[in-house]
Design a protein around this motif. Structure first.
Motif, PDB file in Angstrom:
ATOM      1  N   SER A  77       5.454 -39.288 107.572  1.00 60.81           N
ATOM      2  CA  SER A  77       4.363 -40.016 108.213  1.00 60.81           C
ATOM      3  C   SER A  77       4.897 -41.268 108.914  1.00 60.81           C
ATOM      4  CB  SER A  77       3.335 -40.415 107.152  1.00 60.81           C
ATOM      5  OG  SER A  77       2.359 -41.270 107.685  1.00 60.81           O
ATOM      6  N   GLU A 101      -4.224 -37.573 108.490  1.00 64.89           N
ATOM      7  CA  GLU A 101      -5.650 -37.293 108.343  1.00 64.89           C
ATOM      8  C   GLU A 101      -6.418 -38.602 108.532  1.00 64.89           C
ATOM      9  OE1 GLU A 101      -5.377 -33.796 104.908  1.00 64.89           O
ATOM     10  OE2 GLU A 101      -5.674 -35.893 104.312  1.00 64.89           O
ATOM     11  N   ASP A 103      -9.166 -39.520 107.207  1.00 59.81           N
ATOM     12  CA  ASP A 103      -9.893 -39.995 106.026  1.00 59.81           C
ATOM     13  C   ASP A 103      -8.946 -40.494 104.930  1.00 59.81           C
ATOM     14  OD1 ASP A 103      -8.987 -37.422 105.525  1.00 59.81           O
ATOM     15  OD2 ASP A 103     -10.893 -36.644 104.794  1.00 59.81           O
ATOM     16  N   THR A 104      -8.012 -39.650 104.468  1.00 57.51           N
ATOM     17  CA  THR A 104      -7.112 -40.084 103.389  1.00 57.51           C
ATOM     18  C   THR A 104      -5.957 -40.935 103.897  1.00 57.51           C
ATOM     19  OG1 THR A 104      -5.628 -38.171 103.570  1.00 57.51           O
ATOM     20  CG2 THR A 104      -7.574 -37.928 102.144  1.00 57.51           C
ATOM     21  N   SER A 108      -1.334 -35.060 107.910  1.00 57.12           N
ATOM     22  CA  SER A 108      -2.216 -33.935 108.223  1.00 57.12           C
ATOM     23  C   SER A 108      -1.489 -32.623 107.942  1.00 57.12           C
ATOM     24  CB  SER A 108      -2.633 -33.990 109.697  1.00 57.12           C
ATOM     25  OG  SER A 108      -3.098 -32.738 110.140  1.00 57.12           O
ATOM     26  N   ASN A 110      -2.245 -29.583 109.008  1.00 58.45           N
ATOM     27  CA  ASN A 110      -2.086 -28.819 110.256  1.00 58.45           C
ATOM     28  C   ASN A 110      -0.963 -29.384 111.115  1.00 58.45           C
ATOM     29  OD1 ASN A 110      -4.168 -27.069 109.592  1.00 58.45           O
ATOM     30  ND2 ASN A 110      -5.732 -28.271 110.661  1.00 58.45           N
ATOM     31  N   LYS A 274     -10.348 -37.892  97.388  1.00 51.25           N
ATOM     32  CA  LYS A 274     -10.626 -36.465  97.418  1.00 51.25           C
ATOM     33  C   LYS A 274     -10.847 -35.911  96.000  1.00 51.25           C
ATOM     34  CE  LYS A 274     -10.132 -35.461 101.863  1.00 51.25           C
ATOM     35  NZ  LYS A 274     -11.158 -34.808 102.666  1.00 51.25           N
TER      36      LYS A 274
END
Length: 371
Positions: A77, A101, A103-104, A108, A110, A274
């Protein structure tokens, strides 16, 4: 009354253990290092632990133990502390950043798979530095599936996640090895320090040697491999040993503080947890400001009211050293957009509800002024 961004939880028991070391005059490579390693490995349930001088040293030694080197590629990241990527450059390897992502703020899934597929064509060995950002675990089952599918080695950067659990399993235990860090803003502190945890005996043996100038035997001036001075001192180890005795209490206190913020900060985006997170060990508390907010003016306003805040994190790929390697704006759109509005607010084990109320009050006023 100034409210700091972070504040270590230290008590008389911590001081007592450190003073014992000073009085003993055994200041390095002593019994406390081994006791600290035992406590951490038992806590996360691994076979081995190797205490070192920093989280960066831990990550570097893990990569080195896996023979990471020139032409190898580390995927990670850009929304993390810079050492997650820098350790690859230490070994003349390459870094490929992956978007996150929204949100978190973790990598990601994907984007990771897409980058792996694209990068596999280069016939380089691939490694994934999985960062459990701010203490929130990655979705490890899915990460493991992706990495196993494409033969990607996993190193877990859990420097911010000591105590967090993914589906009942501790962070730091999902890759070949994991790393924790103990800077004063972490859940527990050793001042400076880090630790490697692993179930791999080879990684354990080689990292233990490399932290101590490459010594693999009891002969002090016998150096069988290239090593470093990455040792942790006895004072730090004693503090870590004492701090680990109250890790559950610390996590409970920080969870209480996080729940207080959840009640107080109903006017902006707060961290998402999550359902696969069975235990959250909070490192920092980072909120997302509304789009268009002048974050620097918010930070200045909070500082004028004696509240310390900080933009957390600035993207690594836009740091000068990485721009020289070809990274530029627009390459990681989610990371770049989110990072402009992430704000770390005061968060530590002993923060009071009154302090949190003050933070919420002035943060709301700041948003009214600068959004």
């Amino acid at each position: 009354m100034k409210i700091p961004l972070s504040n270590a939880l230290l008590d008389e028991k911590d001081i007592y253990e450190v003073l014992k070391v000073l009085k003993s005059k055994r200041l390095a490579l002593g019994p406390y290092m081994k006791k600290f390693e035992e406590m951490v490995k038992n806590y996360v349930d691994t076979k081995y632990a190797v205490a070192v001088s920093s989280g960066t040293a831990a990550l570097h030694l893990i990569l080195k133990s896996l023979d990471f080197g020139e032409n190898d590629i580390l995927l990670t990241s850009s929304f993390t502390f810079i050492s997650s990527a820098n350790v690859a450059l230490y070994e003349k390897g390459n870094v490929h950043f992956v978007d996150i992502e929204p949100d978190t703020l973790n990598v990601s899934l994907n984007a990771l798979e897409e980058e792996i597929i694209k990068t596999k064509k280069k016939n380089s060995r691939l490694f994934f530095m999985g960062v459990d950002i701010f203490g929130h675990p990655l979705d490890w089952d899915k990460i493991l599936d992706i990495c196993q599918k494409y033969s990607v080695e996993i190193i877990e950067d859990s420097c911010e996640a000591l105590g967090s659990e993914y589906k009942g399993k501790k962070c730091g235990t999902f890759g070949q090895a994991g790393a924790f860090a103990f800077y004063p803003n972490k859940q527990i502190t050793t001042g400076e320090g880090g630790i490697i945890v692993t179930n791999n005996e080879k990684i354990y043996q080689i990292t233990k040697a490399m932290r101590n100038q490459g010594r693999t035997s009891s002969k002090w001036l016998s150096h069988e491999v290239i090593g470093y001075n990455y040792r942790i001192d006895e004072m730090s180890s004693a503090l870590g040993y004492s701090q680990m005795k109250k890790i559950d209490k610390i996590i409970e206190m920080r969870n209480k503080a996080a729940k207080n913020y959840e009640k107080l900060l109903t006017f902006l985006e707060i961290p998402v947890i999550k359902s696969y997170v069975t235990k959250m060990s909070w490192f920092v508390y980072v909120v997302k400001l509304p789009k268009g907010t002048d974050i620097n003016k918010v930070i200045d306003y909070m500082a004028k009211n004696e509240i310390e805040t900080r933009n957390y994190f600035a993207p690594i790929h836009l740091q000068p050293v990485y721009k020289k390697l070809g990274w530029k704006e627009g390459m990681l759109p989610i990371t770049e957009e989110i990072s402009k509005r992430t704000l770390a607010i005061p968060f530590y084990s002993e923060i009071t509800f009154e302090e949190q109320e003050k933070v919420a009050f002035y943060l709301k006023k700041a948003l009214e002024l600068f959004s």
